[in-house]
Design a protein around this motif. Structure first.
Motif, short mmCIF file in Angstrom:
data_model
loop_
_atom_site.label_atom_id
_atom_site.label_comp_id
_atom_site.label_asym_id
_atom_site.label_seq_id
_atom_site.Cartn_x
_atom_site.Cartn_y
_atom_site.Cartn_z
N ASP A 67 -6.98 -3.09 -1.14
CA ASP A 67 -8.08 -3.49 -0.27
C ASP A 67 -8.83 -4.68 -0.83
OD1 ASP A 67 -7.46 -1.51 1.50
OD2 ASP A 67 -8.93 -0.08 0.73
N ARG A 68 -8.98 -4.73 -2.16
CA ARG A 68 -9.69 -5.83 -2.77
C ARG A 68 -8.93 -7.15 -2.57
NH1 ARG A 68 -10.02 -4.95 -8.79
NH2 ARG A 68 -10.92 -3.00 -8.04
N ARG B 66 0.82 -1.21 0.00
CA ARG B 66 0.00 0.00 0.00
C ARG B 66 0.85 1.27 0.00
NH1 ARG B 66 -5.24 0.89 1.99
NH2 ARG B 66 -5.25 -1.13 3.04
N ARG C 114 -9.12 -8.20 1.03
CA ARG C 114 -10.42 -8.77 1.37
C ARG C 114 -10.48 -10.24 0.96
NH1 ARG C 114 -13.38 -5.59 -1.44
NH2 ARG C 114 -13.34 -3.93 0.13
N SER D 77 1.06 2.65 -5.96
CA SER D 77 0.13 1.63 -5.48
C SER D 77 -1.30 2.16 -5.52
CB SER D 77 0.53 1.22 -4.06
OG SER D 77 -0.52 0.87 -3.30
N ASP D 78 -2.26 1.30 -5.88
CA ASP D 78 -3.68 1.64 -5.93
C ASP D 78 -4.34 1.09 -4.66
OD1 ASP D 78 -6.40 1.92 -6.38
OD2 ASP D 78 -6.20 1.61 -8.54
N PRO D 79 -4.77 1.96 -3.72
CA PRO D 79 -5.35 1.47 -2.45
C PRO D 79 -6.59 0.60 -2.65
CG PRO D 79 -4.82 3.81 -2.31
CD PRO D 79 -4.68 3.41 -3.75
N GLU D 80 -7.38 0.90 -3.67
CA GLU D 80 -8.59 0.11 -3.89
C GLU D 80 -8.25 -1.33 -4.26
OE1 GLU D 80 -11.23 1.87 -6.62
OE2 GLU D 80 -11.57 3.68 -5.44
N ILE D 81 -7.24 -1.49 -5.11
CA ILE D 81 -6.83 -2.85 -5.49
C ILE D 81 -6.22 -3.57 -4.29
CG2 ILE D 81 -5.32 -4.18 -7.00
CD1 ILE D 81 -5.60 -2.03 -9.09
#
Length: 325
Positions: free
Chosen positions: A313-314, A302, A317, A307-311
């Protein structure tokens, strides 16, 4: 609810539907409380899917948190209203404490007068219908049930629901006195009954029927294992399974029940199960450490440039879901 698919939406719906049922009942001049109760019973009985594991696990956690927060807020409101109650009692301590003691006595006695015939009638009906259920089987258990009737969040909500003013704009008559008396009843029952309940249970020698609980757990384990075996036979009728796979799945069906209640197996099967359990525990420990390393690596990514935070987090998850499995 199952049509929504996403556990977040399903849990959100379980939060919103009771509010909608309450508002609808109030608009129709009905009981909002009974409407919410009926809605909760319906959702718990008919709106759940046995295979929706994620929603059930997340839902239990979510509602445990909500229950803790609501209880905390309710008793926080007691603290906020307490200074008003003390101001109301200024110069009238004897009168208001007398009323609070009298109402507390009425609440305790009425519960006993209701519980005695209700318990007797329930036992008679269950004996006639040959139904076993968790009901008091002796006067000692009835006394414990009676003494455990402490007042709490529901009483707080009811008394704080009294409006500050009437429809004419005048202060609601005796509202502060009612709040003081309600708080007196809550504190008296929580302190007096709550602190003396463990002593009463020990004094009357009331104990949980652990053997009965264990037998019922074993019964459910056997039923679960049999259901899994029936489903395996149905699959074998439509699909050609290798003998090795069929035997493996049959052992898995047995494991479903024995992991719930180890007493359902024979001694040799139990020993084999213990060995498999130790091996499985070791595998799970290693897998848990591997997943932990994977999560740390993803979290470290992260902070990397670009870095892409949404990716992140995905992916995280997905690892969390894998950890649940």
């Amino acid at each position: 609810m199952n049509l929504l698919g996403d556990p977040t939406l399903q849990i959100g719906l379980t939060l919103l539907v009771p509010f909608a049922s309450y508002v609808l009942a109030e608009e129709l001049h009905g009981s909002g409380v009974l409407a919410v109760l009926t809605t909760a019973l319906f959702l718990s009985e008919y709106a759940t899917d046995a295979d929706d594991v994620m929603t059930r696990l997340a839902g239990h956690t979510f509602w445990d948190i909500i229950d803790t927060l609501v209880t905390g807020v309710a008793f926080g409101l007691i603290g906020l209203e307490l200074h008003n109650a003390i101001r109301t009692a200024s110069g009238r301590w004897g009168e208001l404490l007398g009323w609070a003691a009298a109402i507390t006595g009425v609440v305790v006695v009425v519960r006993l007068l209701w519980l005695l015939p209700a318990t007797w009638l329930t036992k008679r009906l269950h004996a006639r219908r040959d139904i076993e259920e968790e009901i008091p089987v002796s006067w000692r258990e009835t006394v414990v049930m009676w003494w455990s009737g402490m007042r709490g969040v529901a009483s707080v909500a009811l008394v704080l629901a009294i409006p500050l003013e009437t429809d004419a704009g005048a202060p609601f008559p005796d509202r502060d006195e009612l709040v003081f008396i309600a708080f007196g009843v809550i504190i008296a029952t929580l302190v007096l009954q709550g602190l003396t309940l463990p002593w009463l249970v020990r004094r009357l020698r009331v104990q949980a029927d652990a053997e009965r609980e264990k037998d019922y757990e074993k019964e459910l384990a056997v039923r679960a294992a049999k259901a899994a075996k029936r489903r395996l036979r149905e699959i074998e009728q439509v699909e050609e399974l290798p003998e090795e796979l069929s035997e493996q799945m049959l052992r898995r069906a047995f494991d479903i029940g024995i992991r719930i209640s180890p007493d359902m197996g024979e001694e040799e099967r139990r020993e084999a199960q213990h060995q498999r359990a130790r091996r499985l525990k070791r595998v799970r420990r290693i897998q848990s450490e591997m997943l932990s390393a994977a999560r740390h690596e993803v979290l470290a990514a992260r902070s990397e440039p670009g870095s892409d935070p949404e990716i992140v987090d995905r992916v995280l998850r997905h690892l969390d879901v894998r950890s649940l499995r």
